[in-house]
Design a protein around this motif. Structure first.
Motif, short mmCIF file in Angstrom:
data_model
loop_
_atom_site.label_atom_id
_atom_site.label_comp_id
_atom_site.label_asym_id
_atom_site.label_seq_id
_atom_site.Cartn_x
_atom_site.Cartn_y
_atom_site.Cartn_z
N ILE A 49 0.83 -1.22 0.00
CA ILE A 49 0.00 0.00 0.00
C ILE A 49 0.86 1.27 0.00
O ILE A 49 0.77 2.11 0.90
N PHE A 50 1.71 1.41 -1.00
CA PHE A 50 2.47 2.64 -1.17
C PHE A 50 1.59 3.70 -1.83
O PHE A 50 0.73 3.39 -2.66
N SER A 51 1.81 4.95 -1.47
CA SER A 51 1.06 6.05 -2.06
C SER A 51 1.45 6.22 -3.53
O SER A 51 2.53 5.78 -3.94
N PRO A 52 0.61 6.87 -4.34
CA PRO A 52 0.96 7.07 -5.76
C PRO A 52 2.31 7.75 -5.99
O PRO A 52 3.09 7.26 -6.81
N PRO A 53 2.64 8.84 -5.29
CA PRO A 53 3.96 9.44 -5.52
C PRO A 53 5.11 8.50 -5.14
O PRO A 53 6.09 8.37 -5.88
N VAL A 54 5.00 7.85 -3.99
CA VAL A 54 6.06 6.95 -3.56
C VAL A 54 6.20 5.77 -4.51
O VAL A 54 7.31 5.33 -4.84
N ALA A 55 5.07 5.25 -4.97
CA ALA A 55 5.11 4.15 -5.94
C ALA A 55 5.86 4.55 -7.20
O ALA A 55 6.60 3.73 -7.77
N SER A 56 5.70 5.79 -7.64
CA SER A 56 6.41 6.23 -8.85
C SER A 56 7.91 6.17 -8.65
O SER A 56 8.66 5.88 -9.59
N ARG A 57 8.36 6.44 -7.45
CA ARG A 57 9.79 6.34 -7.13
C ARG A 57 10.25 4.89 -7.16
O ARG A 57 11.34 4.57 -7.67
N GLY A 163 19.65 7.28 -3.03
CA GLY A 163 19.75 7.65 -1.63
C GLY A 163 19.93 9.13 -1.39
O GLY A 163 19.81 9.60 -0.25
N LYS A 164 20.20 9.90 -2.44
CA LYS A 164 20.43 11.34 -2.29
C LYS A 164 19.27 12.18 -2.84
O LYS A 164 19.43 13.37 -3.07
N ASP A 165 18.10 11.56 -3.05
CA ASP A 165 16.98 12.31 -3.64
C ASP A 165 16.07 12.96 -2.60
O ASP A 165 15.04 13.53 -2.93
N ASN A 166 16.47 12.89 -1.31
CA ASN A 166 15.76 13.53 -0.21
C ASN A 166 14.54 12.74 0.26
O ASN A 166 13.80 13.20 1.13
N TYR A 167 14.34 11.56 -0.28
CA TYR A 167 13.18 10.77 0.13
C TYR A 167 13.27 10.35 1.59
O TYR A 167 12.31 10.53 2.36
N PRO A 198 2.73 15.73 1.74
CA PRO A 198 2.66 17.19 1.56
C PRO A 198 3.99 17.83 1.15
O PRO A 198 4.01 18.98 0.71
N HIS A 199 5.08 17.08 1.30
CA HIS A 199 6.41 17.64 0.98
C HIS A 199 7.04 16.96 -0.23
O HIS A 199 8.27 17.01 -0.38
N TRP A 200 6.23 16.35 -1.08
CA TRP A 200 6.79 15.64 -2.23
C TRP A 200 7.52 16.59 -3.18
O TRP A 200 8.37 16.16 -3.96
N ASN A 201 7.21 17.86 -3.12
CA ASN A 201 7.91 18.82 -3.99
C ASN A 201 9.36 19.04 -3.56
O ASN A 201 10.13 19.71 -4.26
N ARG A 202 9.75 18.44 -2.44
CA ARG A 202 11.13 18.55 -1.99
C ARG A 202 11.97 17.34 -2.38
O ARG A 202 13.16 17.24 -2.07
N ILE A 203 11.34 16.40 -3.08
CA ILE A 203 12.08 15.26 -3.63
C ILE A 203 12.77 15.70 -4.91
O ILE A 203 12.20 16.46 -5.71
N ARG A 204 13.99 15.26 -5.12
CA ARG A 204 14.74 15.65 -6.32
C ARG A 204 14.09 15.07 -7.57
O ARG A 204 13.92 13.86 -7.69
#
Length: 448
Positions: A49-57, A163-167, A198-204
Motif C-alpha cells: 500500500i504505497f502512495s501514488p507518488p512513492v510508488a512512482s519512485r 539515496g540522495k533524492d531527499n526521500y 505534503p512535501h513531495w515537492n522537496r524530492i529531487r
C-alpha cells in the motif's frame, strides 16, 4: 536394425540436450522476464500500500538500473542516463568478458526494487524462481555468476544515486496541518485520512529544474454564491455524478487506481488494495513493449523513460496540490449543495488541484508515443486482476484522455483540475524530451 534405432535415439537425446542448453538464450533475449519482474513489483507495491507518488519512485529506480545495463551491452544506439539525470554522475563500469547483459539487467532491477519495498521476500522469491528457470534451461554457472555480479554493481550505483533524492529525509518531515480557510482541502470520509506526501515537492526530480518549473493556471477562485464560477463547477460535478451512464461508470472504475479505498461494514473498516495511477501506466508500458515485440534493451528503455515521466509528473502535480490546497468536490457539495451526495469513486486523501491522473497519464502517454509511435492500438488488461474488464485504445493519447476525464465521472475533480492537469503533463513531458536522450540518433537530431 537395432543399432540404427539406438544411434537415432542417441542423436535425438543429443539434439534435445543442445536445445535445453540453449533455452536460456531465448528467455533472456526478449523483454518478457523484465516485464514479469515489473508485474511482480506492482503486486508488491499493491500489497505494501504505497502512495501514488512513492510508488512512482519505486518503479523508476529499478527501471533505470536495468536500462543502464542495456547501455553497457555493446549496442551503440543507447545513451546512459547517468550524467543526464539531476544529481547523477557518469558511471564507468568494467567490461564483462563473459556475461549475459540481459541477466545483468534483471539482477540490477531485482536488487534495486528489493531495497525499495517492504515485502522484500516477495521480490527475492520471484527473483530466485526466475534464476532457477534460467539454470534449468542450461545457463552455464560462470556466465550466470558473472552476469549477476555485473548487475549488482550497477544496482549499487543506482541505489547510491537514489539515496540522495531527499526521500529518506522527507519521512521525518512534519505532517500536513489542516487549515481553517473554508476553501481549502479537508479530509474526507470514510477514513478521514491525513494529507498524503505534503512535501513531495522537496524530492529531487529526474529532469525538471524544480518542482514548480511548470505551474498550471490558477484554479477558479473559491466562492459559495450560486452565481459564482466555482459554484457552477461544483454543481457540474454533482449533476454529472447523478446522471452517469454505464460507460462513464465503467471508465471511472477502470481508472480509479486508488490504493487507499476504505470499506466500512458496521464497525469494521478494511482497505481494498488496488494499483496506483503510475502502476497502471507502467502496466501499459509492459503491454506495449510485448505488443511491439521489443527486445530486453528496448523494453528497459521503455520502462525507464515512462517511469521518469511518471516520477517528475507526480512532483510537479504534488507541488501544486499543496500550494493551492483546494477543497474537494465531495466536501464542497456536501456543505453547499447536497449533504447526502456521494461521488462514484472514493475521494483520495490529498488536495484537489491539479488532477494527478491527468498530469501523469498525459506525461506517460507522450513518453510512450515518442518511443513507439502513433497510432498504437492496444488492449489494456492492467485492471483485469482487480476484477475489471480490459479496455481497447487506438493510441496512448486516447488512453490518457480517458484517464483524465474519468476523474470527473468519478466525482473527485472539477473540470479545471483535469484540463489544466493535462496541460501541466504536456509541459513536463516536453521538458523531459528536450532534456534527456536515450538514443544516439535522437541526440544527433536534437543538436541539429
Amino acid at each position: 536394425m537395432m543399432r540404427i534405432k539406438f544411434m537415432s535415439w542417441i542423436l535425438a537425446v543429443l539434439l534435445f540436450s543442445c536445445t535445453e542448453r540453449d533455452g536460456y538464450k531465448e528467455l533472456l533475449e526478449s523483454g518478457d522476464l523484465l516485464v514479469q519482474a515489473n508485474e511482480k513489483l506492482t503486486d508488491v507495491i499493491v500489497h505494501d500500500i504505497f502512495s501514488p507518488p512513492v510508488a512512482s519512485r519505486i518503479y523508476a529506480y529499478p527501471a533505470i538500473a536495468a536500462y543502464e545495463v542495456a547501455v553497457l551491452a555493446g549496442d551503440d544506439r543507447y545513451v546512459s542516463l547517468m550524467g543526464q539525470l539531476n544529481g547523477s554522475e557518469p558511471a564507468d563500469f568494467d567490461a564483462c568478458e563473459e556475461c549475459s547483459y540481459s541477466l545483468a539487467a534483471l539482477a540490477a532491477f531485482y536488487k534495486v526494487a528489493t531495497q525499495l519495498v517492504f515485502s522484500e521476500q516477495e521480490m527475492i522469491a520471484h527473483r530466485e524462481a526466475t534464476y532457477k528457470k534460467l539454470k534449468d534451461e542450461g545457463m552455464p554457472k560462470t556466465l550466470f555468476q558473472n552476469s549477476i555480479a555485473l548487475g549488482e554493481i550497477v544496482a549499487e550505483h543506482i541505489l547510491k544515486y537514489a539515496g540522495k533524492d531527499n526521500y529518506h529525509q522527507s519521512r521525518s518531515f512534519e505532517k500536513y496541518t489542516i487549515k481553517n480557510d473554508p476553501g481549502t482541502w479537508k479530509p474526507t470520509p470514510p477514513a478521514y485520512m491525513e494529507g498524503i506526501e505534503p512535501h513531495w515537492n522537496r524530492i529531487r526530480p529526474f529532469a525538471l529544474d524544480s518542482a514548480n518549473q511548470y505551474l498550471p493556471a490558477l484554479p477558479t477562485p473559491f466562492e459559495i454564491i450560486p452565481e459564482s464560477e466555482f459554484f457552477r463547477e461544483a454543481k457540474e460535478v454533482m449533476d454529472a455524478g447523478i446522471n452517469l451512464t454505464k460507460e462513464q461508470k465503467d471508465i471511472a472504475y477502470f481508472w480509479d487506481c486508488n490504493p487507499y479505498k476504505m470499506n466500512v461494514k458496521g464497525h469494521v473498516m478494511y482497505a481494498e488494495k488496488k494499483i496506483t495511477p503510475g502502476g497502471h501506466w507502467v502496466g501499459i508500458a509492459c503491454i506495449a513493449s510485448k505488443a511491439a515485440g521489443l527486445d530486453w534493451k528496448a523494453t528497459s528503455e521503455t520502462l525507464a523513460v515512462t517511469s521518469i515521466h511518471l516520477f517528475d509528473g507526480f512532483i510537479a502535480c504534488w507541488d501544486e496540490k499543496y500550494r493551492s490546497i483546494l477543497i474537494r468536490p465531495e466536501t464542497y457539495i456536501n456543505l453547499y449543495l447536497d449533504e447526502d451526495w456521494l461521488p462514484l469513486l472514493q475521494t483520495p486523501p490529498f488536495p484537489e488541484y491539479t488532477s494527478g491522473h491527468s498530469v501523469i497519464s498525459t506525461a506517460a502517454s507522450h513518453a510512450l508515443t515518442r518511443l513507439l509511435g502513433e497510432p498504437f492500438p492496444f488492449l489494456d488488461s492492467t485492471e483485469v486482476k482487480y476484477g475489471l474488464a480490459a479496455r481497447s485504445f487506438n493510441s496512448f493519447k486516447e488512453a490518457a484522455d480517458e484517464a483524465a476525464i474519468s476523474r470527473f465521472y468519478g466525482g473527485i475533480h472539477y473540470m479545471p483540475a483535469i484540463e489544466n492537469g493535462v496541460e501541466q503533463g504536456k509541459m513536463v513531458a516536453d521538458h523531459i524530451s528536450q532534456r534527456l536522450v536515450t538514443r544516439k540518433d535522437r541526440l544527433t537530431a536534437s543538436k541539429e
